[in-house]
Design a protein around this motif. Structure first.
Motif, short mmCIF file in Angstrom:
data_model
loop_
_atom_site.label_atom_id
_atom_site.label_comp_id
_atom_site.label_asym_id
_atom_site.label_seq_id
_atom_site.Cartn_x
_atom_site.Cartn_y
_atom_site.Cartn_z
N ILE A 297 0.84 -1.21 0.00
CA ILE A 297 0.00 0.00 0.00
C ILE A 297 0.87 1.25 0.00
O ILE A 297 0.60 2.22 -0.71
N GLY A 298 1.94 1.22 0.79
CA GLY A 298 2.83 2.39 0.86
C GLY A 298 3.44 2.73 -0.49
O GLY A 298 3.38 3.88 -0.94
N ILE A 299 3.98 1.74 -1.18
CA ILE A 299 4.62 1.99 -2.48
C ILE A 299 3.56 2.37 -3.53
O ILE A 299 3.78 3.27 -4.34
N SER A 300 2.42 1.72 -3.47
CA SER A 300 1.34 2.06 -4.42
C SER A 300 0.91 3.51 -4.26
O SER A 300 0.66 4.21 -5.25
N SER A 301 0.83 3.97 -3.01
CA SER A 301 0.41 5.36 -2.81
C SER A 301 1.48 6.33 -3.29
O SER A 301 1.18 7.41 -3.81
N TYR A 302 2.75 5.92 -3.17
CA TYR A 302 3.84 6.76 -3.68
C TYR A 302 3.76 6.87 -5.21
O TYR A 302 3.88 7.96 -5.78
N ILE A 303 3.51 5.75 -5.86
CA ILE A 303 3.38 5.77 -7.33
C ILE A 303 2.18 6.63 -7.72
O ILE A 303 2.25 7.42 -8.67
N ALA A 304 1.09 6.49 -6.98
CA ALA A 304 -0.11 7.29 -7.27
C ALA A 304 0.20 8.77 -7.17
O ALA A 304 -0.23 9.57 -8.01
N GLU A 305 0.96 9.12 -6.14
CA GLU A 305 1.32 10.53 -5.94
C GLU A 305 2.12 11.07 -7.12
O GLU A 305 1.94 12.19 -7.56
N GLU A 306 3.02 10.23 -7.64
CA GLU A 306 3.83 10.62 -8.80
C GLU A 306 2.99 10.71 -10.07
O GLU A 306 3.25 11.53 -10.94
N LEU A 307 1.99 9.84 -10.12
CA LEU A 307 1.20 9.71 -11.34
C LEU A 307 0.26 10.90 -11.58
O LEU A 307 -0.02 11.25 -12.73
N VAL A 308 -0.21 11.50 -10.51
CA VAL A 308 -1.27 12.52 -10.67
C VAL A 308 -0.73 13.93 -10.89
O VAL A 308 -1.52 14.87 -11.01
N TYR A 309 0.58 14.09 -10.92
CA TYR A 309 1.08 15.45 -11.12
C TYR A 309 2.48 15.44 -11.71
O TYR A 309 3.30 14.61 -11.37
N GLU A 310 2.72 16.40 -12.58
CA GLU A 310 4.08 16.64 -13.05
C GLU A 310 4.25 18.15 -13.20
O GLU A 310 3.31 18.83 -13.64
N ALA A 311 5.41 18.65 -12.84
CA ALA A 311 5.64 20.10 -12.90
C ALA A 311 5.38 20.61 -14.32
O ALA A 311 5.79 19.95 -15.29
N PRO A 312 4.69 21.74 -14.46
CA PRO A 312 4.37 22.23 -15.80
C PRO A 312 5.60 22.67 -16.58
O PRO A 312 6.60 23.07 -16.00
#
Lengths: 332, 99
Positions: free
Chosen positions: A24-39
């Protein structure tokens, strides 16, 4: 025996607890990376290509995110400016309205030089628009709808040109997916050009997540991809599973739809094009045109074909939207 | 009441997971006005913090239940709890076997 059983149960509980915690911890980290990228910053403006334009700002539909864009009047053959037929141009993911990789500004300029007004804007979280979660089309379709609302009832620059009589849309990659989903429920978009759209994003994300690397664990095991998508929904309300243009593309009929895809597209494989085409043509009133571009990679059809792309797209819009009917206009 | 005691870890697991989800939803709602960049960080850190707290509380519940588990049925319920705990990962592994 009793102690052995007790230890076995304890070991089982500890192991399953630790594995699940890590999962769950690693999945949430990937999710956090997935939903945003610096413009990415916008470097060039339409003026660099000799076009008049105005910076505009308008809210997305439903959630009122303030988006930034350009309104570029079309240039008629006699030099007059017009917004009579205006095309909403929608860029792809992790880029902006200039999108140098897809040569989107050059394509925008080509449309304008062929007499089409263009509203080109940064989707939420990209370019100069405010930070927002990336949902691969599910939320971004609201930005496309906001652009249509703006053209219909917003305070437009170039007041002497009036308001667009008819609106079309052109999208690339995620922009195409967002446009397809928006147009399915918005009859105000009278014609759609979809370049390199995916049928549904989840299989692509699952494949791409498995290619990523995270510092402590290296390459991400594919087994973490589905849970990362679930965690994105749980933590940030981003429903990637709903980014499925294939489910609604048939609703665009009877409005004309042009589907473009490159045969060498390895990011959105051509089976996505086939799925979209099959779904779009599943209704009797469908009006679908297709163009498969040989050896074109993802979102590179315009870069590869140049003038041919412009000729095909403007011919499609001319047929779908009719000719320019603006009676008066300012000189370019 | 004593008959229900072996169910404590399983019930505790469900209750803690629900609590963690409610916490995340509340944090998201509160931090949403500060902009997505703040929301993203706040939600992520709150979730990870909550996950650690939940794990500690769950470990304490399990340890207490282990001490009191003196019958076969209560031990079987602990095994069922372990399986429930591992079920998300197991389901994913079954659907995505290693190449």
């Amino acid at each position: 025996m009793d102690m052995l059983l007790r230890r076995a149960v304890a070991a089982l509980l500890t192991l399953s607890g630790l594995l699940t915690l890590g999962y769950i911890g690693i999945s949430s980290y990937i999710a956090e990376e997935l939903v945003y990228e610096a413009p990415k910053a916008i470097v060039k403006a339409p003026a660099s290509l000799g076009l008049r334009f105005a910076n505009v700002s308008f809210p997305s539909r439903h959630d009122q995110i303030r988006l930034k864009g350009w309104l570029i009047p079309g240039v008629l053959s006699d030099g007059r400016l017009t917004v009579d037929r205006t095309i909403v141009v929608v860029h792809g993911t992790r880029t902006n309205r200039e999108d140098p990789a897809a040569h989107l500004l050059e394509l925008t300029a080509a449309l304008a030089r062929n007499g089409f007004g263009v509203l080109s804007f940064d989707m939420r979280g990209m370019g100069e628009s405010p930070a927002a979660p990336l949902s691969m089309g599910n939320l971004e379709q609201r930005d496309v709808l906001g652009a249509v609302d703006f053209l219909r009832s917003g305070r437009l620059p170039f007041p002497e040109l009036g308001r667009p009589r008819i609106i079309g849309g052109l999208g690339v990659s995620m922009g195409a997916a967002s446009l397809l989903m928006a147009a399915a429920g918005e009859p105000g978009i009278q014609a759609v050009v979809s370049d390199s759209a995916y049928a549904e994003i989840v299989p692509i994300l699952e494949r791409e997540i498995a290619k990523r690397r995270v510092a402590p664990i290296g390459r991400i095991p594919g087994v973490l991809a589905p849970s990362a998508l679930v965690m994105a929904q749980l933590l940030y309300g981003v429903d990637f599973f709903a980014a499925r243009p294939v489910a609604t593309v048939a609703n665009i009929a009877p409005r004309p739809l042009l589907l473009i895809h490159g045969t060498a597209d390895d990011y959105v494989p051509i089976n996505n094009f086939r799925a979209l085409n099959a779904a779009a043509t599943s209704v009797p009133s469908a009006h679908v045109t297709t163009w498969i571009v040989p050896n074109a990679r993802h979102a590179q059809a315009f870069k590869k074909t140049g003038a041919e792309y412009v000729t095909r797209v403007t011919a499609f819009f001319d047929a779908a939207l009719g000719g320019d009917r603006s009676a008066v206009g300012a000189a370019a | 009441m004593n008959a229900l005691r072996p169910l404590q870890p399983l019930v505790g697991l469900i209750a803690l997971a629900t609590l963690l989800i409610v916490l995340v939803i509340a944090v998201r709602a509160i931090s949403a006005n500060a902009g997505f960049l703040v929301e993203r960080q706040t939600v992520f850190l709150s979730f990870l913090g909550g996950l650690l707290v939940v794990s500690a509380v769950f470990a304490w519940i399990v340890r207490r239940s282990m001490r009191r588990a003196d019958s076969t049925s209560s031990r079987l319920l602990l095994v069922a709890t372990a399986l429930a705990l591992a079920s998300p990962l197991t389901l994913m592994l079954l659907q995505h076997p290693a190449p």
